[in-house]
Design a protein around this motif. Structure first.
Motif, PDB file in Angstrom:
ATOM      1  N   HIS A   1       0.822  -1.208   0.000  1.00 46.35           N
ATOM      2  CA  HIS A   1       0.000   0.000   0.000  1.00 46.35           C
ATOM      3  C   HIS A   1       0.858   1.260   0.000  1.00 46.35           C
ATOM      4  O   HIS A   1       0.481   2.277  -0.604  1.00 46.35           O
ATOM      5  N   LEU A   2       1.993   1.195   0.686  1.00 42.50           N
ATOM      6  CA  LEU A   2       2.776   2.403   0.936  1.00 42.50           C
ATOM      7  C   LEU A   2       3.949   2.596  -0.020  1.00 42.50           C
ATOM      8  O   LEU A   2       4.353   3.735  -0.288  1.00 42.50           O
ATOM      9  N   ARG A   3       4.497   1.501  -0.540  1.00 38.70           N
ATOM     10  CA  ARG A   3       5.785   1.582  -1.213  1.00 38.70           C
ATOM     11  C   ARG A   3       5.759   2.431  -2.476  1.00 38.70           C
ATOM     12  O   ARG A   3       6.740   3.096  -2.804  1.00 38.70           O
ATOM     13  N   HIS A   4       4.633   2.430  -3.201  1.00 39.67           N
ATOM     14  CA  HIS A   4       4.614   3.175  -4.457  1.00 39.67           C
ATOM     15  C   HIS A   4       4.179   4.635  -4.278  1.00 39.67           C
ATOM     16  O   HIS A   4       4.048   5.364  -5.255  1.00 39.67           O
ATOM     17  N   GLN A   5       3.949   5.063  -3.025  1.00 37.72           N
ATOM     18  CA  GLN A   5       3.582   6.465  -2.793  1.00 37.72           C
ATOM     19  C   GLN A   5       4.814   7.350  -2.971  1.00 37.72           C
ATOM     20  O   GLN A   5       5.820   7.153  -2.295  1.00 37.72           O
ATOM     21  N   PRO A   6       4.773   8.341  -3.860  1.00 37.39           N
ATOM     22  CA  PRO A   6       5.969   9.134  -4.143  1.00 37.39           C
ATOM     23  C   PRO A   6       6.457   9.970  -2.963  1.00 37.39           C
ATOM     24  O   PRO A   6       7.627  10.380  -2.938  1.00 37.39           O
ATOM     25  N   SER A   7       5.588  10.232  -1.981  1.00 40.69           N
ATOM     26  CA  SER A   7       6.004  11.068  -0.845  1.00 40.69           C
ATOM     27  C   SER A   7       6.547  10.250   0.319  1.00 40.69           C
ATOM     28  O   SER A   7       6.883  10.811   1.365  1.00 40.69           O
ATOM     29  N   LEU A   8       6.666   8.918   0.153  1.00 40.49           N
ATOM     30  CA  LEU A   8       7.133   8.062   1.233  1.00 40.49           C
ATOM     31  C   LEU A   8       8.375   7.294   0.831  1.00 40.49           C
ATOM     32  O   LEU A   8       8.503   6.852  -0.309  1.00 40.49           O
ATOM     33  N   ASP A   9       9.286   7.122   1.789  1.00 33.26           N
ATOM     34  CA  ASP A   9      10.431   6.225   1.653  1.00 33.26           C
ATOM     35  C   ASP A   9      10.213   5.071   2.622  1.00 33.26           C
ATOM     36  O   ASP A   9      10.366   5.242   3.837  1.00 33.26           O
ATOM     37  N   VAL A  10       9.839   3.917   2.114  1.00 36.78           N
ATOM     38  CA  VAL A  10       9.562   2.763   2.967  1.00 36.78           C
ATOM     39  C   VAL A  10      10.840   1.961   3.139  1.00 36.78           C
ATOM     40  O   VAL A  10      11.394   1.436   2.174  1.00 36.78           O
ATOM     41  N   LEU A  11      11.314   1.879   4.369  1.00 34.29           N
ATOM     42  CA  LEU A  11      12.557   1.179   4.669  1.00 34.29           C
ATOM     43  C   LEU A  11      12.266  -0.156   5.334  1.00 34.29           C
ATOM     44  O   LEU A  11      11.279  -0.289   6.061  1.00 34.29           O
ATOM     45  N   PRO A  12      13.125  -1.137   5.108  1.00 27.85           N
ATOM     46  CA  PRO A  12      12.937  -2.423   5.794  1.00 27.85           C
ATOM     47  C   PRO A  12      13.294  -2.312   7.253  1.00 27.85           C
ATOM     48  O   PRO A  12      14.235  -1.621   7.635  1.00 27.85           O
ATOM     49  N   ASP A  13      12.507  -2.958   8.092  1.00 29.51           N
ATOM     50  CA  ASP A  13      12.844  -3.087   9.505  1.00 29.51           C
ATOM     51  C   ASP A  13      13.463  -4.457   9.678  1.00 29.51           C
ATOM     52  O   ASP A  13      13.681  -5.182   8.708  1.00 29.51           O
ATOM     53  N   ARG A  14      13.741  -4.833  10.912  1.00 27.17           N
ATOM     54  CA  ARG A  14      14.298  -6.164  11.152  1.00 27.17           C
ATOM     55  C   ARG A  14      13.373  -7.222  10.584  1.00 27.17           C
ATOM     56  O   ARG A  14      12.175  -7.174  10.750  1.00 27.17           O
ATOM     57  N   GLY A  15      13.945  -8.174   9.915  1.00 27.45           N
ATOM     58  CA  GLY A  15      13.158  -9.266   9.369  1.00 27.45           C
ATOM     59  C   GLY A  15      13.147  -9.263   7.856  1.00 27.45           C
ATOM     60  O   GLY A  15      13.084 -10.296   7.230  1.00 27.45           O
ATOM     61  N   GLU A  16      13.227  -8.068   7.235  1.00 22.77           N
ATOM     62  CA  GLU A  16      13.200  -8.042   5.782  1.00 22.77           C
ATOM     63  C   GLU A  16      14.592  -8.294   5.203  1.00 22.77           C
ATOM     64  O   GLU A  16      14.746  -8.978   4.214  1.00 22.77           O
TER      65      GLU A  16
END
Length: 223
Positions: free
Chosen positions: A24-39
């Motif tokens: 839902h969030l990753r393709h939003q141009p105003s967001l940088d989605v970073l991996p947390d522990r586990g990814e």
């Protein structure tokens, strides 16, 4: 005007649910989605350390593991949390607000636009709640204020959340094994005042008994 990009991490105990939130969030141009522990097996920090980070946490219910994760997330530097909740009981609602959650979204209403709006609100330091939760929160705060006013005694005001110094003093002595009479002698309070302090505290924080109050104070670092 361009919206400033916001760094986001996504947290959920269920990998499939977490993957759905990320999609839902990753393709939003105003967001940088970073991996947390586990990814990728390690934690990642924002590239710009001065920018606030927003953590999106998915929880079906508020239990011990969820509250532990909230405390972990909110220990971070200037961390803001958006909670995507399946259900919230009234005591849970006050707890997550007290912990510092900035925005709450019902899981069944977590569309891309609602998530985006909540993340940006949290990044700005603002709050966002569903209308039904606002009503419940106001009703409960009103009840707690009335209970606090009824249970307060001379010696200073009692905060709505957290503990007043005299409450901490009473619980510290209670944790040392002292009874009501001994606590009253130590603090130069009447026994009735000690009982009123404990009653008001347990009513405000929805604690079931004195042992629960001591455990809460220890867990939250008051004693």
């Amino acid at each position: 005007m361009l919206t400033k990009r916001v760094t986001v991490t996504v947290h959920a105990s269920d990998p499939l649910s977490r993957a759905g939130l990320i999609s839902h969030l990753r393709h939003q141009p105003s967001l940088d989605v970073l991996p947390d522990r586990g990814e990728d097996g390690r934690e990642r920090a924002p590239e710009e350390p001065d920018d606030p980070a927003v953590a999106v946490l998915l929880a079906d219910r508020i239990d011990e593991s969820t509250t532990a994760e909230l405390r972990r997330l909110l220990r971070g530097r200037d961390q803001r949390v958006v909670l995507v909740a399946g259900e919230l009981r009234e005591p849970d609602l006050l707890s997550v607000v007290e912990y510092g959650v900035r925005a709450i979204i019902w899981r069944h209403q977590a569309t891309e636009q609602r998530l985006l709006s909540a993340v940006h609100s949290a990044a700005r330091g603002e709050g966002e709640l569903p209308p039904d939760l606002v009503s419940r929160l106001l009703n409960q705060v009103g009840r707690l204020r009335r209970a606090t006013a009824a249970g307060a005694t001379a010696g200073g005001s009692v905060p709505l959340f957290g503990m007043a110094p005299r409450e901490v003093d009473v619980l510290r002595l209670l944790a040392e094994g002292l009874d009501t009479r001994q606590i009253s002698e130590k603090l130069a309070y009447s026994e009735r005042t000690v009982k009123n302090i404990l009653h008001a505290l347990m009513t405000r924080l929805r604690l079931t008994n004195r042992a629960h109050a001591v455990a809460y104070a220890l867990r939250e670092g008051y004693i």
